[in-house]
Design an enzyme around this catalytic site. Structure first.
Site, PDB file in Angstrom:
ATOM      1  N   SER A  19       0.872  -1.345  -0.352  1.00  0.00           N
ATOM      2  CA  SER A  19      -0.133   0.025   0.275  1.00  0.00           C
ATOM      3  C   SER A  19       0.907   1.219  -0.114  1.00  0.00           C
ATOM      4  O   SER A  19       0.658   2.178  -0.801  1.00  0.00           O
ATOM      5  CB  SER A  19      -1.164   0.048   1.200  1.00  0.00           C
ATOM      6  OG  SER A  19      -0.297  -0.271   2.272  1.00  0.00           O
TER       7      SER A  19
ATOM      8  N   ARG B  31       8.373  -8.292  -5.848  1.00  0.00           N
ATOM      9  CA  ARG B  31       8.701  -9.688  -6.298  1.00  0.00           C
ATOM     10  C   ARG B  31       7.701 -10.527  -6.764  1.00  0.00           C
ATOM     11  O   ARG B  31       7.755 -11.739  -7.104  1.00  0.00           O
ATOM     12  CB  ARG B  31       9.522 -10.219  -5.204  1.00  0.00           C
ATOM     13  CG  ARG B  31       8.574 -10.676  -3.863  1.00  0.00           C
ATOM     14  CD  ARG B  31       9.534 -11.107  -2.741  1.00  0.00           C
ATOM     15  NE  ARG B  31      10.396 -10.197  -2.155  1.00  0.00           N
ATOM     16  CZ  ARG B  31      11.459 -10.434  -1.351  1.00  0.00           C
ATOM     17  NH1 ARG B  31      11.778 -11.678  -1.315  1.00  0.00           N
ATOM     18  NH2 ARG B  31      12.234  -9.456  -1.061  1.00  0.00           N
TER      19      ARG B  31
ATOM     20  N   LYS C 113       9.160   2.107   7.725  1.00  0.00           N
ATOM     21  CA  LYS C 113       9.344   2.419   9.126  1.00  0.00           C
ATOM     22  C   LYS C 113       9.404   1.040   9.991  1.00  0.00           C
ATOM     23  O   LYS C 113       8.473   0.325  10.312  1.00  0.00           O
ATOM     24  CB  LYS C 113       7.971   3.166   9.576  1.00  0.00           C
ATOM     25  CG  LYS C 113       7.935   4.411   8.707  1.00  0.00           C
ATOM     26  CD  LYS C 113       6.446   4.982   9.242  1.00  0.00           C
ATOM     27  CE  LYS C 113       6.336   6.302   8.337  1.00  0.00           C
ATOM     28  NZ  LYS C 113       5.113   6.893   8.754  1.00  0.00           N
TER      29      LYS C 113
ATOM     30  N   ALA D 115      -1.369   5.229   4.202  1.00  0.00           N
ATOM     31  CA  ALA D 115      -1.100   5.041   2.647  1.00  0.00           C
ATOM     32  C   ALA D 115      -2.718   5.471   1.926  1.00  0.00           C
ATOM     33  O   ALA D 115      -2.749   5.993   0.840  1.00  0.00           O
ATOM     34  CB  ALA D 115      -0.758   3.728   2.333  1.00  0.00           C
TER      35      ALA D 115
ATOM     36  N   LYS E 298       6.667   4.516  17.126  1.00  0.00           N
ATOM     37  CA  LYS E 298       5.419   4.826  17.131  1.00  0.00           C
ATOM     38  C   LYS E 298       4.401   3.795  16.764  1.00  0.00           C
ATOM     39  O   LYS E 298       3.252   3.587  17.127  1.00  0.00           O
ATOM     40  CB  LYS E 298       5.231   5.933  16.037  1.00  0.00           C
ATOM     41  CG  LYS E 298       5.473   5.684  14.777  1.00  0.00           C
ATOM     42  CD  LYS E 298       4.034   5.216  13.791  1.00  0.00           C
ATOM     43  CE  LYS E 298       4.515   4.940  12.567  1.00  0.00           C
ATOM     44  NZ  LYS E 298       3.359   4.244  11.962  1.00  0.00           N
TER      45      LYS E 298
ATOM     46  N   ASP F 288       3.098  11.489  13.566  1.00  0.00           N
ATOM     47  CA  ASP F 288       2.890  10.123  13.110  1.00  0.00           C
ATOM     48  C   ASP F 288       1.972   9.329  14.139  1.00  0.00           C
ATOM     49  O   ASP F 288       1.194   8.576  13.779  1.00  0.00           O
ATOM     50  CB  ASP F 288       4.220   9.420  13.037  1.00  0.00           C
ATOM     51  CG  ASP F 288       4.105   8.317  11.868  1.00  0.00           C
ATOM     52  OD1 ASP F 288       2.988   7.876  11.497  1.00  0.00           O
ATOM     53  OD2 ASP F 288       5.164   7.723  11.429  1.00  0.00           O
TER      54      ASP F 288
ATOM     55  N   SER G 184      -4.527   1.961  10.257  1.00  0.00           N
ATOM     56  CA  SER G 184      -3.318   1.636  10.819  1.00  0.00           C
ATOM     57  C   SER G 184      -3.395  -0.011  11.312  1.00  0.00           C
ATOM     58  O   SER G 184      -4.112  -0.461  12.069  1.00  0.00           O
ATOM     59  CB  SER G 184      -3.013   2.558  12.197  1.00  0.00           C
ATOM     60  OG  SER G 184      -1.839   1.633  12.635  1.00  0.00           O
TER      61      SER G 184
ATOM     62  N   ASN H 103      -0.875  -1.707  12.830  1.00  0.00           N
ATOM     63  CA  ASN H 103      -0.469  -1.943  14.104  1.00  0.00           C
ATOM     64  C   ASN H 103      -1.586  -1.212  15.070  1.00  0.00           C
ATOM     65  O   ASN H 103      -1.832  -2.437  16.196  1.00  0.00           O
ATOM     66  CB  ASN H 103       0.643  -0.852  14.472  1.00  0.00           C
ATOM     67  CG  ASN H 103       1.862  -1.227  13.601  1.00  0.00           C
ATOM     68  OD1 ASN H 103       2.331  -2.383  13.828  1.00  0.00           O
ATOM     69  ND2 ASN H 103       2.219  -0.290  12.649  1.00  0.00           N
TER      70      ASN H 103
ATOM     71  N   GLU I 190       4.594  -3.546  11.299  1.00  0.00           N
ATOM     72  CA  GLU I 190       5.817  -3.576  11.498  1.00  0.00           C
ATOM     73  C   GLU I 190       6.200  -3.430  13.166  1.00  0.00           C
ATOM     74  O   GLU I 190       7.015  -3.712  13.595  1.00  0.00           O
ATOM     75  CB  GLU I 190       6.416  -2.266  11.133  1.00  0.00           C
ATOM     76  CG  GLU I 190       6.790  -2.380   9.431  1.00  0.00           C
ATOM     77  CD  GLU I 190       8.047  -3.045   9.192  1.00  0.00           C
ATOM     78  OE1 GLU I 190       8.762  -3.802  10.061  1.00  0.00           O
ATOM     79  OE2 GLU I 190       8.389  -3.045   8.150  1.00  0.00           O
TER      80      GLU I 190
END
Length: 357
Positions: free
Chosen positions: A30, A51, A125, A159, A213, A266, A276, A278, A303
């Site tokens: 994204s 890939r 990130k 994104a 974050k 952020d 998000s 996360n 992440e």
């Protein structure tokens, strides 16, 4: 930073093609797709590499990334490319937008095709899990001529909102100020810009802010998943930011950077948004679901999950107190109940509010 005329002239010579450039974006998720869209709209020729041949074929056929950014059309200036050599040959700039776990492998494969004059931008990130290195450090290790032409991009940049053209601001940091200005100009060519980029020299602070974050956003999601409300989330995000500042400063960052777009900005964007990944991971954890089930359903990299483990290790190695990040590590990797780790946080000895504790 406002460069003088001499600096701008030198930058144009050092980074050719800045007004209309050939840009390779490595990573068709994204964020990589949103960056490719921005750069094509700015008038650049963009080669979007991934890939996954099925993903690229779908993008070619439908002119949109139906897997990661459905419903958002890509301009003709974006060309899906499956071979790194084709994507990188003659490129003026390369953006690394792959997950942190893949950054070293992709950079190693890309290095033979990256020209010595090419601007490199780390747009991911996270921290490398095996080494604890920041991603710009990984690129520096793998690509010999990277340091003088390397920058990092970060900020409150969900994104989907970027791709939809919502007014957005970000920061590009580099040890070499001319590299930061070159990256800034790369995104600033549109007559009607929606993506405003500031420059900075604090690469360390920018990268630590963007990585930590994600950890804090998981915590914010846990709080909401438990049904606590705005007070709890605000307290958690604020204390989490304090922990990020402590660790960043211990590694050479400037505390002020964490109060800007790549830090608190952020965090505000990701700490309460269902866009998000996360936050969504944390919300589901707060509702009692298992991490394995959450990640399987998510289908994309969050992440903050591996970063939590890395941050805990860095904190221990440097003697930095990060109780919130430690609690999240216990929640993620030790199967501790959310209610239990939250209770332990609230029962810590009373302290003065400061960056020290």
């Amino acid at each position: 930073m406002e460069p003088n005329r001499k600096s701008l002239d030198h930058m144009r010579a050092a980074f050719p093609g800045a007004s209309r450039a050939i840009v390779a974006v490595l990573g068709g998720g994204s964020w990589g797709t949103a960056l490719a869209l921005l750069l094509a709209d700015a008038g650049h020729e963009v080669r979007l590499w991934d890939r996954d041949p099925q993903l690229l074929e779908s993008i070619r056929s439908f002119r949109e990334n139906r897997r990661y950014l459905p419903g958002i059309s890509l301009p003709q200036g974006v060309s899906p490319v499956g071979e790194l050599e084709e994507a990188l040959t003659g490129a003026d700039a390369v953006l690394f937008a792959v997950p942190s776990s893949a950054i070293r492998e992709v950079a190693r494969a890309a290095a033979p095709y990256i020209g010595a004059e090419c601007l490199l931008i780390s747009a991911a990130k996270g921290l490398e899990e095996a080494s604890g290195l920041r991603l710009s450090q990984v690129l520096t290790e793998v690509i010999p001529h990277a340091p003088a032409r390397l920058a990092a991009l970060s900020g409150p940049n969900l994104a989907v909102e970027v791709a939809r053209g919502a007014p957005t601001a970000s920061v590009i940091a580099a040890m070499n100020p001319e590299a930061a200005v070159a990256g800034q100009r790369l995104f600033s060519s549109r007559d009607d810009p929606t993506f405003r980029v500031y420059t900075s020299r604090d690469v360390i602070g920018l990268e630590f802010g963007g990585a930590i974050k994600n950890v804090i956003a998981i915590g914010a999601g846990v709080s909401d998943g438990q049904g606590f409300g705005d007070n709890s989330r605000a307290a958690l995000m604020t204390r989490g930011l304090t922990e990020a500042i402590r660790l960043g400063v211990a590694h050479g960052a400037e505390a002020q950077t964490f109060l800007g777009l790549s830090g608190v900005g952020d965090l505000i964007a990701t700490g309460g948004s269902r866009l998000s990944r996360n936050y969504r991971v944390g919300f589901a954890l707060g509702q009692g679901r298992t991490l394995a089930a959450i990640l399987s359903e998510l289908g994309q990299v969050a992440e903050g999950v591996p970063t939590t483990r890395v941050v805990h290790g860095l904190a221990q190695a440097t003697g930095v107190e990060m109780p919130l990040c430690s609690a999240l590590r216990a929640l993620l990797f030790e199967n501790r109940p959310a209610s239990e780790v939250i209770r332990e946080l609230m029962q810590r000895p009373p302290k003065e509010e400061s960056l020290a504790g």
